[in-house]
Scaffold this motif. Structure first.
Motif, mmCIF file in Angstrom:
data_model
loop_
_atom_site.group_PDB
_atom_site.id
_atom_site.type_symbol
_atom_site.label_atom_id
_atom_site.label_comp_id
_atom_site.label_asym_id
_atom_site.label_seq_id
_atom_site.Cartn_x
_atom_site.Cartn_y
_atom_site.Cartn_z
ATOM 1 N N VAL A 243 99.100 -43.711 9.591
ATOM 2 C CA VAL A 243 99.309 -42.723 10.720
ATOM 3 C C VAL A 243 98.057 -42.585 11.581
ATOM 4 C CG1 VAL A 243 99.424 -40.032 11.086
ATOM 5 C CG2 VAL A 243 100.610 -41.235 9.198
ATOM 6 N N ALA A 244 96.740 -42.850 11.009
ATOM 7 C CA ALA A 244 95.647 -42.738 11.801
ATOM 8 C C ALA A 244 95.787 -44.106 13.039
ATOM 9 C CB ALA A 244 94.363 -43.187 10.971
ATOM 10 N N LEU A 245 96.424 -45.304 12.326
ATOM 11 C CA LEU A 245 96.518 -46.392 13.240
ATOM 12 C C LEU A 245 97.574 -46.188 14.446
ATOM 13 C CD1 LEU A 245 95.587 -49.558 13.696
ATOM 14 C CD2 LEU A 245 97.784 -50.080 12.295
ATOM 15 N N SER A 246 98.564 -45.776 14.207
ATOM 16 C CA SER A 246 99.802 -45.779 15.226
ATOM 17 C C SER A 246 100.316 -44.389 15.348
ATOM 18 C CB SER A 246 100.721 -46.757 14.417
ATOM 19 O OG SER A 246 101.205 -46.554 13.332
ATOM 20 N N GLY A 247 99.819 -43.414 14.624
ATOM 21 C CA GLY A 247 100.322 -42.034 15.016
ATOM 22 C C GLY A 247 101.482 -41.972 13.986
ATOM 23 N N ASN A 248 102.060 -40.623 14.039
ATOM 24 C CA ASN A 248 102.884 -40.221 13.082
ATOM 25 C C ASN A 248 104.525 -40.706 13.611
ATOM 26 O OD1 ASN A 248 104.709 -39.040 11.228
ATOM 27 N ND2 ASN A 248 104.225 -36.930 11.610
ATOM 28 N N LEU A 249 104.793 -41.689 13.119
ATOM 29 C CA LEU A 249 106.039 -42.458 13.643
ATOM 30 C C LEU A 249 107.393 -41.784 12.915
ATOM 31 C CD1 LEU A 249 104.910 -46.091 13.963
ATOM 32 C CD2 LEU A 249 104.864 -44.472 15.609
ATOM 33 N N THR A 250 106.937 -41.150 11.871
ATOM 34 C CA THR A 250 108.263 -40.418 11.201
ATOM 35 C C THR A 250 108.805 -39.160 12.037
ATOM 36 O OG1 THR A 250 106.800 -38.964 9.848
ATOM 37 C CG2 THR A 250 107.140 -41.150 9.198
ATOM 38 N N THR B 190 113.095 -49.318 8.583
ATOM 39 C CA THR B 190 114.405 -49.907 8.520
ATOM 40 C C THR B 190 114.565 -50.959 9.324
ATOM 41 O OG1 THR B 190 115.375 -48.713 10.388
ATOM 42 C CG2 THR B 190 115.341 -47.329 8.540
ATOM 43 N N GLU B 191 115.732 -51.717 9.179
ATOM 44 C CA GLU B 191 115.970 -52.891 10.049
ATOM 45 C C GLU B 191 116.152 -52.721 11.356
ATOM 46 O OE1 GLU B 191 119.802 -54.578 8.594
ATOM 47 O OE2 GLU B 191 121.087 -53.065 9.414
ATOM 48 N N LEU B 192 116.110 -51.457 11.823
ATOM 49 C CA LEU B 192 115.984 -50.920 13.183
ATOM 50 C C LEU B 192 114.903 -50.569 13.613
ATOM 51 C CD1 LEU B 192 119.757 -49.334 13.818
ATOM 52 C CD2 LEU B 192 118.946 -51.441 14.655
ATOM 53 N N GLY B 193 113.880 -50.599 12.828
ATOM 54 C CA GLY B 193 112.460 -50.221 13.047
ATOM 55 C C GLY B 193 112.194 -48.941 13.310
ATOM 56 N N GLN B 194 113.249 -48.035 12.279
ATOM 57 C CA GLN B 194 112.840 -46.622 12.196
ATOM 58 C C GLN B 194 111.888 -46.440 11.063
ATOM 59 O OE1 GLN B 194 116.712 -46.310 11.080
ATOM 60 N NE2 GLN B 194 117.400 -45.746 13.180
ATOM 61 N N THR B 195 110.695 -45.880 11.225
ATOM 62 C CA THR B 195 109.495 -45.535 10.371
ATOM 63 C C THR B 195 110.107 -44.398 9.450
ATOM 64 O OG1 THR B 195 107.933 -46.381 11.626
ATOM 65 C CG2 THR B 195 107.045 -45.015 9.843
ATOM 66 N N PRO C 26 107.902 -43.448 27.920
ATOM 67 C CA PRO C 26 106.556 -43.747 28.655
ATOM 68 C C PRO C 26 105.315 -43.824 27.535
ATOM 69 C CG PRO C 26 107.741 -41.994 29.815
ATOM 70 C CD PRO C 26 108.533 -42.085 28.349
ATOM 71 N N GLY C 27 104.537 -44.784 27.536
ATOM 72 C CA GLY C 27 103.617 -44.938 26.754
ATOM 73 C C GLY C 27 103.907 -45.666 25.387
ATOM 74 N N ALA C 28 105.164 -45.859 24.980
ATOM 75 C CA ALA C 28 105.411 -46.645 23.835
ATOM 76 C C ALA C 28 104.908 -48.057 23.673
ATOM 77 C CB ALA C 28 106.895 -46.775 23.673
ATOM 78 N N ARG C 29 104.377 -48.461 24.958
ATOM 79 C CA ARG C 29 103.931 -49.889 24.881
ATOM 80 C C ARG C 29 102.246 -49.934 24.832
ATOM 81 N NH1 ARG C 29 108.175 -53.517 28.550
ATOM 82 N NH2 ARG C 29 110.098 -52.345 28.042
ATOM 83 N N ASP C 30 101.763 -48.716 25.111
ATOM 84 C CA ASP C 30 100.475 -48.516 24.982
ATOM 85 C C ASP C 30 99.808 -49.455 23.920
ATOM 86 O OD1 ASP C 30 100.861 -47.725 27.753
ATOM 87 O OD2 ASP C 30 100.311 -45.710 27.035
ATOM 88 N N PHE C 31 100.290 -49.246 22.838
ATOM 89 C CA PHE C 31 99.574 -49.555 21.590
ATOM 90 C C PHE C 31 99.691 -51.135 21.488
ATOM 91 C CE2 PHE C 31 100.025 -50.047 16.638
ATOM 92 C CZ PHE C 31 98.854 -49.593 16.472
ATOM 93 N N TYR C 32 100.158 -51.852 22.324
ATOM 94 C CA TYR C 32 100.495 -53.300 22.176
ATOM 95 C C TYR C 32 99.782 -53.898 23.448
ATOM 96 C CZ TYR C 32 103.864 -51.954 18.869
ATOM 97 O OH TYR C 32 104.530 -51.537 17.742
ATOM 98 N N ARG C 33 98.914 -54.757 23.228
ATOM 99 C CA ARG C 33 98.204 -55.634 24.632
ATOM 100 C C ARG C 33 98.961 -56.009 25.382
ATOM 101 N NH1 ARG C 33 95.460 -61.191 22.386
ATOM 102 N NH2 ARG C 33 97.548 -62.447 22.043
ATOM 103 N N PRO D 106 118.021 -41.331 18.577
ATOM 104 C CA PRO D 106 117.770 -42.778 18.840
ATOM 105 C C PRO D 106 116.310 -43.137 19.077
ATOM 106 C CG PRO D 106 119.231 -41.763 20.303
ATOM 107 C CD PRO D 106 118.846 -40.705 19.663
ATOM 108 N N GLU D 107 115.541 -42.334 19.182
ATOM 109 C CA GLU D 107 113.832 -42.489 19.328
ATOM 110 C C GLU D 107 113.285 -42.926 18.169
ATOM 111 O OE1 GLU D 107 111.769 -39.508 21.539
ATOM 112 O OE2 GLU D 107 112.107 -40.580 23.467
ATOM 113 N N ARG D 108 114.146 -42.806 16.920
ATOM 114 C CA ARG D 108 113.401 -43.037 15.811
ATOM 115 C C ARG D 108 113.299 -44.678 15.858
ATOM 116 N NH1 ARG D 108 117.242 -42.314 11.375
ATOM 117 N NH2 ARG D 108 115.264 -42.720 9.955
ATOM 118 N N SER D 109 114.146 -45.235 16.493
ATOM 119 C CA SER D 109 113.908 -46.784 16.615
ATOM 120 C C SER D 109 112.751 -47.220 17.575
ATOM 121 C CB SER D 109 115.256 -47.447 16.885
ATOM 122 O OG SER D 109 114.955 -48.813 17.290
ATOM 123 N N ILE D 110 112.001 -48.165 16.942
ATOM 124 C CA ILE D 110 110.856 -48.544 18.034
ATOM 125 C C ILE D 110 111.392 -49.352 19.109
ATOM 126 C CG2 ILE D 110 110.182 -50.563 16.773
ATOM 127 C CD1 ILE D 110 107.311 -50.202 17.534
#
Length: 278
Positions: free
Chosen positions: A137-144, A124-129, A161-168, A149-153
């Motif tokens: 799913v294999a790349l970023s985990g099951n984001l659904t 969605t436009e709010l970054g909700q997968t 905690p750990g939400a940023r670990d996927f990004y350098r 509120p946590e649906r929005s990245i």
């Protein structure tokens, strides 16, 4: 509003018969004698038991909840008009349309269903997968799996905690500015009673968010080349192409790597190890 059990059963049966396996990303198989999907296939697509779905087609069982109807509408790849008709047959008011709707258009679903070997997601436009390919799913985990509120990245970026670990790490300051910039634009566009405004209210006591919010930046666009850090295969450089559904304002994000590159080889590895149960 009254429930039309006969109309509901006939509508479900007809929609099932019109769908072909390839329309929903399923193999046709050699022993299929009739056209359309089997009831057990529709049940899997709708995340329900075959017995429950069968009872609906046979005018038996309890009245489906709104959540169940939404799942049926998505599983059967219904258009918005067809989804609304399904709800009314069941004696319920149709859900809202637009950017806060979770119903994915059949066209966008058909494209996603064909991306078997590619990481992709619909957001969605709010970054909700809303939906991912298996390699997504294999790349970023099951984001659904997130709720509330946590649906929005953008919300998870500041609170989980750990939400940023996927990004350098060197990209974190830019991504902070980008998420806040986008949330400001959506909030202004949708108004003070929107879901975006609610996220802003929830984040107002976060010092990092508040500092970025006070800068009043807008228009910061994501880079096409994404740098990810995967826990199993390490650093990945992936290009992100975006397809927009103008009616629902959903985005289909497709991630690809240059053939022959190290990231390409890592995606091939991920397609294998990602299918192994953890």
């Amino acid at each position: 509003m009254t429930t039309d059990r006969a109309g509901l059963a006939q509508f479900l049966r007809r929609r099932r018969e019109l769908l072909q396996p390839e329309d929903v990303g399923l193999p046709r198989g050699e022993r299929r004698r009739t056209g359309g999907l089997r009831r057990e296939e529709v049940a899997v697509l709708c995340h329900m038991s075959t017995d429950y779905y069968t009872r609906l087609e046979q005018q038996r069982g309890t009245q489906p909840s709104e959540q169940m109807l939404a799942s049926i509408a998505q599983g059967l790849h219904l258009s918005l008009d067809e989804r609304d008709h399904l709800f009314r047959l069941n004696g319920r008011h149709a859900p809202s349309r637009g950017p806060e709707s979770a119903h994915i258009s059949p066209g966008l679903l058909r494209i996603l269903d064909r991306l078997h070997d590619t990481p992709a997601e619909i957001v969605t436009e709010l970054g909700q997968t809303l939906k991912q390919t298996p390699l997504g799913v294999a790349l970023s985990g099951n984001l659904t799996s997130f709720t509330g509120p946590e649906r929005s990245i953008g919300y998870r970026w500041f609170t989980r905690p750990g939400a940023r670990d996927f990004y350098r790490p060197e990209d974190h300051p830019f991504l902070t500015r980008m998420w806040v910039s986008h949330l400001r634009q959506v909030t202004t566009l949708r108004g003070p009673r929107s879901e975006a405004a609610h996220l802003v209210e929830l984040l107002k006591d976060n010092p990092e968010f508040q500092e970025a919010w006070n800068n009043h930046e807008v228009g910061i666009r994501p880079a096409e080349l994404k740098h990810f850090v995967h826990p199993q295969v390490g650093a990945l450089e992936l290009n992100c192409q975006t397809l927009v559904d103008r009616n629902q304002l959903h985005l289909l994000l497709v991630y690809t790597a240059s053939p022959g590159s190290e990231s390409y080889e890592k995606l091939q590895l991920l397609s294998v190890i990602g299918s192994v149960p953890s």
